[in-house]
Enzyme design. Structure first.
Site, PDB file in Angstrom:
ATOM      1  NE  ARG A  47      25.875  -6.023  23.009  1.00 43.70           N
ATOM      2  CZ  ARG A  47      26.976  -5.298  23.250  1.00 43.70           C
ATOM      3  NH1 ARG A  47      27.045  -4.536  24.326  1.00 43.70           N
ATOM      4  NH2 ARG A  47      28.004  -5.352  22.419  1.00 43.70           N
ATOM      5  CE1 TYR A  99       6.561 -14.194  38.810  1.00 40.24           C
ATOM      6  CE2 TYR A  99       8.876 -13.609  38.892  1.00 40.24           C
ATOM      7  CZ  TYR A  99       7.831 -14.278  38.300  1.00 40.24           C
ATOM      8  OH  TYR A  99       8.072 -15.060  37.198  1.00 40.24           O
ATOM      9  CG  ASP A 171       6.739  -6.268  40.857  1.00 40.99           C
ATOM     10  OD1 ASP A 171       5.881  -5.848  40.058  1.00 40.99           O
ATOM     11  OD2 ASP A 171       7.171  -7.434  40.847  1.00 40.99           O
ATOM     12  CE  LYS A 196       3.681 -11.910  34.089  1.00 38.41           C
ATOM     13  NZ  LYS A 196       4.292 -11.698  35.378  1.00 38.41           N
TER      14      LYS A 196
HETATM   15  C1  LIG Z   1       5.593 -11.983  35.944  1.00 35.62           C
HETATM   16  C2  LIG Z   1       6.062 -11.158  37.079  1.00 35.62           C
HETATM   17  C3  LIG Z   1       7.417 -10.827  37.227  1.00 35.62           C
HETATM   18  C4  LIG Z   1       8.484 -11.360  36.286  1.00 35.62           C
HETATM   19  O1  LIG Z   1       8.352 -10.842  34.986  1.00 35.62           O
HETATM   20  P1  LIG Z   1       8.705 -11.690  33.648  1.00 35.62           P
HETATM   21  O2  LIG Z   1       8.270 -10.748  32.579  1.00 35.62           O
HETATM   22  O3  LIG Z   1       7.951 -12.971  33.678  1.00 35.62           O
HETATM   23  O4  LIG Z   1      10.177 -11.913  33.651  1.00 35.62           O
HETATM   24  C5  LIG Z   1       7.761 -10.013  38.299  1.00 35.62           C
HETATM   25  N1  LIG Z   1       6.845  -9.555  39.171  1.00 35.62           N
HETATM   26  C6  LIG Z   1       5.529  -9.853  39.056  1.00 35.62           C
HETATM   27  C7  LIG Z   1       4.555  -9.330  40.054  1.00 35.62           C
HETATM   28  C8  LIG Z   1       5.099 -10.668  38.014  1.00 35.62           C
HETATM   29  O5  LIG Z   1       3.805 -10.985  37.919  1.00 35.62           O
END
Ligand SMILES: *Cc1c(COP(=O)(O)O)cnc(C)c1O
Length: 372
Positions: A47, A99, A171, A196
């Site tokens: 963990r 997002y 982000d 992604k």
């Molecule tokens: C998909 C996404 C998230 C969230 O991530 P997950 O892996 O789906 O939890 C956050 N920010 C952006 C820009 C995203 O495309």
């Protein structure tokens, strides 16, 4: 130490396994690790840390030029851990367009009084400075901004955030370190939904945080992950490492195709507008030129001539583009965003994630779906 992202990524996880000489890292699923003077004390219980997660963290820290990284079971788990590092009632500033899942979570935490939240319009030049106060604890930005692909100048936002003593998190999911390195521009923490481009094969959920330097907040984030058990599991970490090895290659290819697609459809008779940071017509193009040095991304939005029904019809008529949400995979996706999104979005907008297929075949597919 090699500095090129292609080299760093190709060697993700190391080039051989010390015990067998295997050229890929082993998969180690143990939940507990033997203690003893001769045994590494790095691992105690899964963990908190395990070799697979650590291998991802090492390569992620190198790619973004950070000094520490933490990998989570999803992007949202990483975002939640950052939010948990905000003190009770602390002030968070974030963009209006970002997002939607992340913003929904920020809002829900504001609704119960856990944090106070100010959303700023990133298209309004003075709005960020107005939103920040001396009490702001966290500035969260996203760029390019989903789904309009508006650009926020990271260096400018960092300067404003740091002036009030806030931690600045970027982000950068849509602009991985092949093209943008927010820590080089002064950010404190970079966030990637590794679901992604990092993984790239639409089969792992993961999130990564990379810190410029590990401070008290970073320790809190790490403690949250340890307590929640939101560390990425070994098999997913192993798959993610495999994905990372080709990330720069996939991303670069997808950026080139996206640029070609955007150029064709910008002037298509059934298209009102194409939003893509690489187009000179895009409002964020100048910032993108400064900030996206390795490609303008593989995400764009196509505003069709017509209403939501027409946009839905086009999304349902493609053959190569799958009508599905998400982004950053090898396969191209198309989606009618207003049907699903909670933050503001034009009704005729189709969000397109360009994959690694032949660009001419993708152009032909979009052309037949649009018709005319
Ligand atoms: C998909 C996404 C998230 C969230 O991530 P997950 O892996 O789906 O939890 C956050 N920010 C952006 C820009 C995203 O495309």
């Amino acid at each position: 130490m090699p500095g090129d992202p292609f080299t760093i990524a190709a060697h993700a996880g190391g080039v051989f396994d010390e015990t067998t000489g295997g050229v890929v890292p082993p998969l180690q699923p143990s939940t507990t690790f033997r203690r003893g003077p001769a045994i590494s004390e790095d691992y105690v219980y899964r963990r908190y840390a395990h070799p697979g997660a650590e291998a991802v963290e090492n390569v992620a820290a190198q790619l973004d030029g950070g000094s520490a990284a933490l990998v989570f079971g999803s992007g949202m788990a990483a975002l939640s851990a950052v939010l948990e590092s905000v003190p009770m009632g602390g002030h968070v500033v974030a963009p209006v367009v970002m997002y939607h899942g992340g913003q929904d979570w920020f809002r829900s935490q504001a609704d119960i009084g856990r944090i106070s939240l100010t959303l700023f319009d990133s298209d309004d030049p003075g709005a960020l400075e107005q939103a920040l106060t001396q009490a702001t604890d966290l500035l969260w930005i996203e760029t390019p901004t989903n789904p309009m692909w508006g650009l926020i100048d990271i260096a400018d936002a960092v300067e404003l955030g740091h002036r009030v003593g806030a931690t600045v998190v970027v982000d950068s999911t849509v602009a991985p370190p092949v093209t943008t390195r927010p820590l080089d521009l002064g950010a404190d923490i970079v966030f990637h939904s590794a679901t992604k481009y990092y993984n790239g094969h639409s089969d792992v959920l993961a999130g990564i945080l990379i810190a410029a330097k590990p401070d008290e907040r970073w320790e809190r984030i790490q403690a949250v992950r340890g307590s929640h058990g939101s560390i990425l599991a070994p098999f997913d970490a192993w798959l993610l490492l495999r994905g990372i090895r080709t990330m720069p290659l996939r991303y670069t290819r997808a950026c080139q195709s996206a640029a070609a697609i955007a150029a064709v459809f910008e002037h298509h008779p059934r298209v009102e507008r194409v939003l893509y940071p690489g187009l000179e017509s895009h409002p964020g193009h100048e910032i993108a030129v400064r900030q996206m040095t390795g490609g303008f991304g593989a995400m764009m939005s196509i505003l069709v001539n017509g209403d939501a029904a027409e946009a839905r019809r086009v999304a349902a008529s493609t053959r190569l583009f799958a009508n599905a949400t998400s982004l950053g995979g090898v396969e191209s996706l198309i989606e009618h965003r207003a049907s699903y999104q909670t933050t503001p979005v034009p009704p005729n907008l189709l969000r397109v994630s360009v994959g690694i297929e032949d660009p001419d075949e993708l152009i032909a597919d979009l052309g037949q779906a649009l018709g005319g």
